[in-house]
Design a protein around this motif. Structure first.
Motif, PDB file in Angstrom:
ATOM      1  N   ASP A  95       0.833  -1.209   0.000  1.00 16.66           N
ATOM      2  CA  ASP A  95       0.000   0.000   0.000  1.00 16.66           C
ATOM      3  C   ASP A  95       0.864   1.253   0.000  1.00 16.66           C
ATOM      4  O   ASP A  95       1.237   1.776   1.025  1.00 16.66           O
ATOM      5  CB  ASP A  95      -0.953   0.005   1.203  1.00 16.66           C
TER       6      ASP A  95
ATOM      7  N   HIS B 191       0.068   4.187  -0.681  1.00 17.31           N
ATOM      8  CA  HIS B 191      -0.797   5.361  -0.839  1.00 17.31           C
ATOM      9  C   HIS B 191      -1.302   5.860   0.496  1.00 17.31           C
ATOM     10  O   HIS B 191      -2.422   6.314   0.618  1.00 17.31           O
ATOM     11  CB  HIS B 191      -1.974   5.009  -1.735  1.00 17.31           C
TER      12      HIS B 191
ATOM     13  N   ASP C  27      -8.490   1.657  -2.077  1.00 18.58           N
ATOM     14  CA  ASP C  27      -7.200   1.459  -2.735  1.00 18.58           C
ATOM     15  C   ASP C  27      -6.654   0.076  -2.443  1.00 18.58           C
ATOM     16  O   ASP C  27      -6.093  -0.574  -3.309  1.00 18.58           O
ATOM     17  CB  ASP C  27      -6.187   2.514  -2.282  1.00 18.58           C
TER      18      ASP C  27
ATOM     19  N   ARG D 170      -4.593   6.468  -9.123  1.00 21.99           N
ATOM     20  CA  ARG D 170      -5.672   7.437  -8.904  1.00 21.99           C
ATOM     21  C   ARG D 170      -6.616   7.462 -10.112  1.00 21.99           C
ATOM     22  O   ARG D 170      -7.829   7.482  -9.963  1.00 21.99           O
ATOM     23  CB  ARG D 170      -5.095   8.826  -8.648  1.00 21.99           C
TER      24      ARG D 170
ATOM     25  N   ARG E 102      -8.776   4.423  -9.904  1.00 19.47           N
ATOM     26  CA  ARG E 102      -9.799   4.551  -8.857  1.00 19.47           C
ATOM     27  C   ARG E 102     -10.931   5.442  -9.346  1.00 19.47           C
ATOM     28  O   ARG E 102     -12.106   5.132  -9.164  1.00 19.47           O
ATOM     29  CB  ARG E 102      -9.154   5.110  -7.585  1.00 19.47           C
TER      30      ARG E 102
END
Lengths: 278, 227
Positions: free
Chosen positions: A6, A8, A18, B210, B213
């Motif tokens: 991860d 992020h 996510d 991003r 997502r």
């Protein structure tokens, strides 16, 4: 594989989302390469050949190829199963052969055309390890149209080695790619069908499958007939030459030798070239 | 007609003279699977004897990577094949000490990436065929795919959807996201494969995720009947 996934954390919002996204992305990597990938790669860099099986008039055969072209054709009846072929191939070529579920479309198409009697089939052969003489013999055999035959002596003369008739026979007997290089279309100089890389019986079967009558051929040989000529054109041919087959019974003349035909005032056909036609 | 025959013989391009790399293979197949660090050593010592192992070890990963890059199984197979062939030719030219110090994984990904990029470039000029590469119409999914149990189908669908979204990412982000999150490369390996500084690839991975997502969120919103 074990490092944290991860990257992020700075993004507080949507962190759970996510994580799920990253997990789903990870699952995308679970792939299994197509079964032919290894064989195709190795055959392209010539570390091993790829092969598949093919049905022919003499039963199933294994056909192997690499980047240079077709390298081997072996009868299943002779080598047995897949393991038997792979062993025989390795013995002969000192490299492995790997099966493919599907040969390249262009190659399969060219092989099909060649077996169907289309001489324009764009087939290449990997004849590494063969001498220049052997290669010349094999290439010359490729020029004989389907449904026709030529004597061993014809090949010897055509490649400029008229005294090497026996060596021509040996080279054809060692043909690594029977059927595709049609050594079955080369017969004994007395007209009898003779030997074959796949055996004499198979030779008759392949010739018959190409529309030629081996019994008629041997009948002519027994009668001592080497050539047929036409009394209208005064041209003489091998009996199986397309031009000879067009001669009607009324106009067909039989000859036992080039000398006999020449004495009768006939010239050799420029297509089948009984004697080297100049 | 005789001339036509001569042409025939000429066209029968026969491979006879070339006898490259006649070194025969060792016992790579018999050898037990060694740790990844030993493979460069084996390749440096006996390339022809060890190359098959390289293909066996990396073919699944490289194919999956190519599939995510191209979004098509046919293209992926060709990319993976071409990548291995290029890798072999490169290894033929490398001195042993260079092979020994090679980080195989990022190196192979880099080659596959270049192959895929070159194909895209070449394709801009080509007409996109309606048929598959073998001349037949592009095939339906094979039967066994249709027969799979429901749950697996659903999972596969979700994966295909995500795969499609990944394939739709701009190339710069797609390569970075796939290498990082699908293939699980470290950032230093990523930087080596992409030939970019670590900072740049981190930013691209981040931005790519991003974008994904956002694309997912938009799709969910649409699927839930959003206006």
């Amino acid at each position: 594989m074990s490092e944290p996934r991860d990257g992020h954390r700075t993004e507080g919002q949507g962190l759970g989302r996510d994580r799920r996204l990253v997990r789903d992305l990870r699952a995308l990597g679970a792939g299994v390469a197509p079964p032919d990938l290894l064989a195709n790669v190795l055959s392209r860099v010539r570390l091993g050949d790829a092969y598949w099986t093919l049905d022919t008039p003499v039963g199933p055969v294994f056909v192997a190829y690499n980047d240079g072209g077709i390298s081997a054709v072996m009868r299943a009846a002779a080598v047995g199963d897949v393991a038997g072929f792979e062993r025989a191939f390795r013995e002969r070529h000192a490299r492995p052969a790997h099966p493919v579920t599907r040969p390249p479309a262009a190659l399969a198409h060219a092989v099909e055309r060649q077996l169907g009697g289309d001489r324009r089939a764009d087939l290449r052969f990997d004849l590494r390890g063969r001498s220049d003489f052997e290669r010349a013999v094999l290439l010359k055999a490729r020029e004989i149209p389907p449904g026709e035959v030529r004597p061993y002596g014809w090949i010897a003369r055509e490649i400029g080695r008229p005294g090497a008739v026996r060596a021509v026979g040996t080279a054809l007997g060692n043909n690594p790619v029977p059927l595709l290089i049609p050594c079955h279309r080369v017969v004994r100089s007395d007209g009898r069908v003779g030997d074959y890389a796949f055996g004499g019986a198979a030779k008759r079967a392949v010739l018959a499958a190409e529309g030629l009558d081996p019994d008629r051929l041997e009948g002519l040989a027994r009668a001592g007939v080497c050539y047929h000529g036409s009394d209208t054109t005064h041209v003489y041919c091998f009996p199986t030459c397309a031009h000879a087959r067009r001669i009607t019974d009324r106009h067909r003349v039989a000859f036992r030798s080039d000398e006999e035909a020449a004495a009768a005032g006939y010239r050799p056909c420029r297509v089948c070239r009984p004697a080297l036609a100049s | 007609m005789a001339a036509e025959r001569a042409g025939e013989a000429g066209r029968a391009a026969v491979e006879g003279t070339a006898a490259p790399r006649d070194k025969r293979r060792g016992h790579a197949a018999i050898r037990n699977r060694q740790s990844a660090s030993e493979l460069p050593e084996a390749l440096a010592g006996d390339l022809d004897g060890s190359f098959e192992r390289l293909v066996r070890d990396f073919q699944d990963r490289l194919y999956a990577f190519a599939l995510r890059l191209t979004g098509s199984p046919q293209d992926a197979e060709e990319v993976a094949q071409d990548a291995f062939v290029r890798a072999y030719r490169a290894l033929c030219d490398y001195p042993p000490e260079r092979i020994r110090s090679l980080a195989l994984k990022p190196w192979l990904y880099q080659i596959a990436l270049n192959v895929a990029r070159n194909r895209v470039r070449g394709r801009r000029l080509a007409v996109v065929p309606l048929d598959g590469p073998d001349g037949r119409p592009r095939a339906d999914p094979p039967d066994d795919e249709r027969r799979r149990p429901e749950a697996a189908v659903e999972r596969a669908e979700r994966r295909d959807d995500l795969g499609a979204l990944v394939a739709a990412l701009p190339e710069r982000y797609r390569a970075a996201v796939v290498l990082r999150h699908v293939e699980g490369l470290r950032y230093d390996e990523l930087a080596a494969a992409l030939g970019q500084p670590v900072g740049t690839v981190k930013a691209n991975v981040h931005r790519g995720v991003r974008l994904l997502r956002e694309a997912l969120a938009e799709r969910e919103w649409r699927d839930e009947g959003g206006r």
